[in-house]
Scaffold this motif. Structure first.
Motif, mmCIF file in Angstrom:
data_model
loop_
_atom_site.group_PDB
_atom_site.id
_atom_site.type_symbol
_atom_site.label_atom_id
_atom_site.label_comp_id
_atom_site.label_asym_id
_atom_site.label_seq_id
_atom_site.Cartn_x
_atom_site.Cartn_y
_atom_site.Cartn_z
ATOM 1 N N LEU A 185 37.101 -43.276 0.656
ATOM 2 C CA LEU A 185 36.760 -42.543 -0.561
ATOM 3 C C LEU A 185 37.043 -43.366 -1.808
ATOM 4 O O LEU A 185 36.266 -43.348 -2.773
ATOM 5 N N GLN A 186 38.164 -44.088 -1.811
ATOM 6 C CA GLN A 186 38.475 -44.948 -2.956
ATOM 7 C C GLN A 186 37.389 -45.999 -3.164
ATOM 8 O O GLN A 186 36.904 -46.211 -4.274
ATOM 9 N N GLY A 187 37.050 -46.693 -2.092
ATOM 10 C CA GLY A 187 36.040 -47.738 -2.192
ATOM 11 C C GLY A 187 34.685 -47.195 -2.607
ATOM 12 O O GLY A 187 33.960 -47.821 -3.390
ATOM 13 N N PHE A 188 34.331 -46.013 -2.092
ATOM 14 C CA PHE A 188 33.050 -45.386 -2.431
ATOM 15 C C PHE A 188 32.965 -45.118 -3.933
ATOM 16 O O PHE A 188 31.944 -45.382 -4.567
ATOM 17 N N SER A 189 34.040 -44.614 -4.503
ATOM 18 C CA SER A 189 34.013 -44.266 -5.927
ATOM 19 C C SER A 189 34.006 -45.508 -6.815
ATOM 20 O O SER A 189 33.266 -45.568 -7.806
ATOM 21 N N ILE A 190 34.784 -46.520 -6.469
ATOM 22 C CA ILE A 190 34.831 -47.702 -7.329
ATOM 23 C C ILE A 190 33.531 -48.495 -7.237
ATOM 24 O O ILE A 190 33.209 -49.280 -8.122
ATOM 25 N N GLY A 191 32.747 -48.252 -6.163
ATOM 26 C CA GLY A 191 31.454 -48.905 -6.045
ATOM 27 C C GLY A 191 30.503 -48.544 -7.164
ATOM 28 O O GLY A 191 29.583 -49.306 -7.482
ATOM 29 N N GLY A 192 30.691 -47.375 -7.780
ATOM 30 C CA GLY A 192 29.834 -46.971 -8.893
ATOM 31 C C GLY A 192 30.483 -47.095 -10.244
ATOM 32 O O GLY A 192 29.801 -46.998 -11.268
ATOM 33 N N PHE B 148 42.935 -52.464 3.994
ATOM 34 C CA PHE B 148 42.596 -52.750 2.599
ATOM 35 C C PHE B 148 41.120 -53.135 2.484
ATOM 36 O O PHE B 148 40.413 -52.707 1.571
ATOM 37 N N SER B 149 40.639 -53.921 3.453
ATOM 38 C CA SER B 149 39.256 -54.389 3.420
ATOM 39 C C SER B 149 38.256 -53.260 3.620
ATOM 40 O O SER B 149 37.123 -53.328 3.127
ATOM 41 N N VAL B 150 38.649 -52.210 4.346
ATOM 42 C CA VAL B 150 37.745 -51.082 4.579
ATOM 43 C C VAL B 150 37.250 -50.502 3.256
ATOM 44 O O VAL B 150 36.076 -50.141 3.108
ATOM 45 N N GLY B 151 38.151 -50.402 2.279
ATOM 46 C CA GLY B 151 37.762 -49.885 0.980
ATOM 47 C C GLY B 151 36.692 -50.726 0.319
ATOM 48 O O GLY B 151 35.824 -50.209 -0.387
ATOM 49 N N TYR B 152 36.737 -52.024 0.558
ATOM 50 C CA TYR B 152 35.712 -52.906 -0.004
ATOM 51 C C TYR B 152 34.379 -52.733 0.715
ATOM 52 O O TYR B 152 33.317 -52.816 0.098
ATOM 53 N N PHE B 153 34.410 -52.509 2.010
ATOM 54 C CA PHE B 153 33.170 -52.441 2.783
ATOM 55 C C PHE B 153 32.292 -51.265 2.377
ATOM 56 O O PHE B 153 31.065 -51.327 2.499
ATOM 57 N N VAL B 154 32.904 -50.168 1.917
ATOM 58 C CA VAL B 154 32.098 -49.010 1.520
ATOM 59 C C VAL B 154 31.684 -49.070 0.054
ATOM 60 O O VAL B 154 30.942 -48.204 -0.413
ATOM 61 N N ARG B 155 32.145 -50.081 -0.672
ATOM 62 C CA ARG B 155 31.751 -50.205 -2.074
ATOM 63 C C ARG B 155 30.235 -50.327 -2.231
ATOM 64 O O ARG B 155 29.659 -49.698 -3.132
ATOM 65 N N PRO B 156 29.536 -51.131 -1.409
ATOM 66 C CA PRO B 156 28.077 -51.192 -1.571
ATOM 67 C C PRO B 156 27.398 -49.840 -1.401
ATOM 68 O O PRO B 156 26.436 -49.531 -2.114
ATOM 69 N N LEU B 157 27.907 -49.023 -0.461
ATOM 70 C CA LEU B 157 27.330 -47.693 -0.283
ATOM 71 C C LEU B 157 27.534 -46.853 -1.536
ATOM 72 O O LEU B 157 26.612 -46.176 -2.014
ATOM 73 N N GLY B 158 28.744 -46.885 -2.077
ATOM 74 C CA GLY B 158 28.989 -46.159 -3.325
ATOM 75 C C GLY B 158 28.133 -46.681 -4.456
ATOM 76 O O GLY B 158 27.608 -45.910 -5.264
ATOM 77 N N GLY B 159 27.965 -48.009 -4.502
ATOM 78 C CA GLY B 159 27.126 -48.590 -5.532
ATOM 79 C C GLY B 159 25.675 -48.158 -5.409
ATOM 80 O O GLY B 159 25.006 -47.877 -6.417
ATOM 81 N N LEU B 160 25.170 -48.103 -4.170
ATOM 82 C CA LEU B 160 23.783 -47.665 -3.959
ATOM 83 C C LEU B 160 23.592 -46.207 -4.373
ATOM 84 O O LEU B 160 22.606 -45.850 -5.017
ATOM 85 N N VAL B 161 24.536 -45.369 -3.980
ATOM 86 C CA VAL B 161 24.413 -43.944 -4.288
ATOM 87 C C VAL B 161 24.504 -43.709 -5.799
ATOM 88 O O VAL B 161 23.627 -43.077 -6.417
ATOM 89 N N PHE B 162 25.579 -44.220 -6.414
ATOM 90 C CA PHE B 162 25.753 -43.986 -7.842
ATOM 91 C C PHE B 162 24.757 -44.781 -8.679
ATOM 92 O O PHE B 162 24.347 -44.341 -9.755
ATOM 93 N N GLY B 163 24.360 -45.976 -8.183
ATOM 94 C CA GLY B 163 23.333 -46.728 -8.882
ATOM 95 C C GLY B 163 22.009 -45.980 -8.905
ATOM 96 O O GLY B 163 21.317 -45.929 -9.930
ATOM 97 N N HIS B 164 21.644 -45.385 -7.759
ATOM 98 C CA HIS B 164 20.413 -44.595 -7.687
ATOM 99 C C HIS B 164 20.491 -43.405 -8.643
ATOM 100 O O HIS B 164 19.543 -43.139 -9.404
#
Length: 410
Positions: A108-115, A44-60
């Motif tokens: 993939l879930q965490g990456f998308s919710i990061g943005g 479950f935590s793995v999804g949270y760890f990739v959220r910053p990466l998704g946030g950086l990509v989609f934020g950019h």
């Protein structure tokens, strides 16, 4: 419409937590229930760890090329990954490949919710000048009710299917439902219009070339304050409503049906508290409200877990949990949205929001289980929740944003 995708994102993301008991049996079989649950929550935590990466990509992308494309991309990735989780073979069928595929889809879930959520916060902060506290709290009310909907689906499944059938195949249905709703949301999002403030920014060619570098050079203090503001939001949501289904049923012997229903009621009531604090934020000092909300966390953390350990009615304790979580979530996102100028706003919000959820929300189940193992005390997660409230107080002391900046501040 801005919050529709967030509703579905929250539903899709927390379904994993609500199905943790069944996923543990199907993907991480073990004779020791503690080890099985710990491994499940680690995934479950793995999804949270990739959220910053998704946030950086989609934020950019959002700060450079526009807000709208992020809304389309994030929900599509989320929908596909969620649907596929319901199609995975189990450990007994393909062995180690089963948990590996599960982890991949969680990434993939965490990456998308990061943005996703930062995008909604950014869009509203750029289009609303009046009653901003109410509007931001309404956003999170809708998001929270995505969690309520997931909890109700879980409760319905428990009522509809016997435990054996839930373990065998019933756990897949909520993932298929979430994926289907996500595709519908994708179709709706394609009709969204771009933010007027971003269009003005683009017309002047005033976008930051690399928003993250700009943030690190000119807004370091705001980044730290933002992380501390969201820390108690992430911790309280995860610990009080996502960690508790497995904790209460497997470790304290509460009825799974009662826990699911009480959790739904608690989250719904917390969304009502969002609105109350959002309304107050439009008339009362935001700093004062943050102090009150953080103080509530500090004061009630230990009593909540003591009451659970003492076997107090789960519905009564969830009412207190609603006050704890609702008060801080009603004001902290508003404060975060006011920290950054438009040209780096999406990236700044995404960085703070996702780092907090990754480091503190994502690790919350693992830290809670580790504290229980080290101390042999089922109430020990309360201390972690209390510390999060202290960080909220620290952020309040550090923040120096204007009382009410204009949405068009650059």
């Amino acid at each position: 419409m801005t919050s529709l995708g967030g509703f579905l994102e929250f539903y899709d993301f927390i379904i994993y937590a609500l199905m943790a008991v069944y996923i543990a049996d199907q993907f991480f079989p073990s004779h020791d229930s503690f080890t099985s649950m710990l491994t499940t929550f680690a995934t479950f935590s793995v999804g949270y760890f990739v959220r910053p990466l998704g946030g950086l990509v989609f934020g950019h992308l959002g700060d450079r090329f526009g807000r709208k494309p992020t809304f389309v991309a994030t929900v599509l990735i989320m929908a596909l990954s969620t649907f596929l989780m319901g199609c995975l073979p189990t450990y007994s069928q393909v062995g180690l490949w089963a948990p590996l595929m599960l982890v991949g889809l969680r990434v993939l879930q965490g990456f998308s919710i990061g943005g996703e959520i930062p995008g909604a916060m950014t869009y509203l902060s750029e289009t609303v000048d009046r009653r901003r506290g109410l509007v931001m709290s309404l956003l999170f009310m809708v998001l929270a009710n995505g969690v309520v909907f997931g909890s109700l689906v879980h409760a319905f499944m428990l009522w509809w299917l016997p435990v054996d059938e839930m373990k065998a195949w019933g756990w897949r249905i909520p993932f298929w439902l979430g994926g289907t709703m996500g595709i519908c949301s994708y179709v709706v999002r394609k009709q969204f219009q771009e933010s007027d403030l971003f269009l003005q920014l683009a017309k002047r060619k005033a976008q930051s070339a690399v928003p993250l570098f700009h943030l690190l050079q000119s807004h370091r203090r705001q980044l730290l304050v933002g992380i501390f503001l969201i820390l108690p939001v992430a911790t309280s949501m995860t610990l009080l409503f996502l960690f508790t289904p497995g904790y209460l049923t497997k470790m304290l012997g509460y009825s799974a049906g009662d826990v699911a229903l009480a959790g739904s009621i608690g989250i719904f009531l917390s969304s009502v508290v969002f609105i109350a604090f959002g309304l107050l934020a439009d008339t009362v000092s935001l700093r004062s409200l943050l102090c009150v909300a953080s103080g509530i966390i500090v004061l009630f953390s230990v009593p909540v877990f003591y009451w659970y350990g003492a076997g107090v009615d789960v519905y009564s304790v969830m009412l207190v949990s609603a006050l704890i979580q609702g008060s801080i979530t009603g004001v902290a996102p508003l404060a975060l949205s006011e920290l950054f100028p438009v040209n780096v706003r999406y990236s700044g919000i995404a960085f703070c929001y996702n780092v907090s959820f990754a480091l503190f929300g994502g690790l919350t189940p693992v830290i809670a289980m580790t504290l229980i193992g080290w101390t042999n005390n089922l109430q020990s997660p309360a201390w972690y929740l209390m510390v999060s409230g202290l960080f909220g107080l620290l952020a309040t002391c550090m923040m120096s944003v204007p009382r009410r900046p204009s949405a068009a501040q650059l």
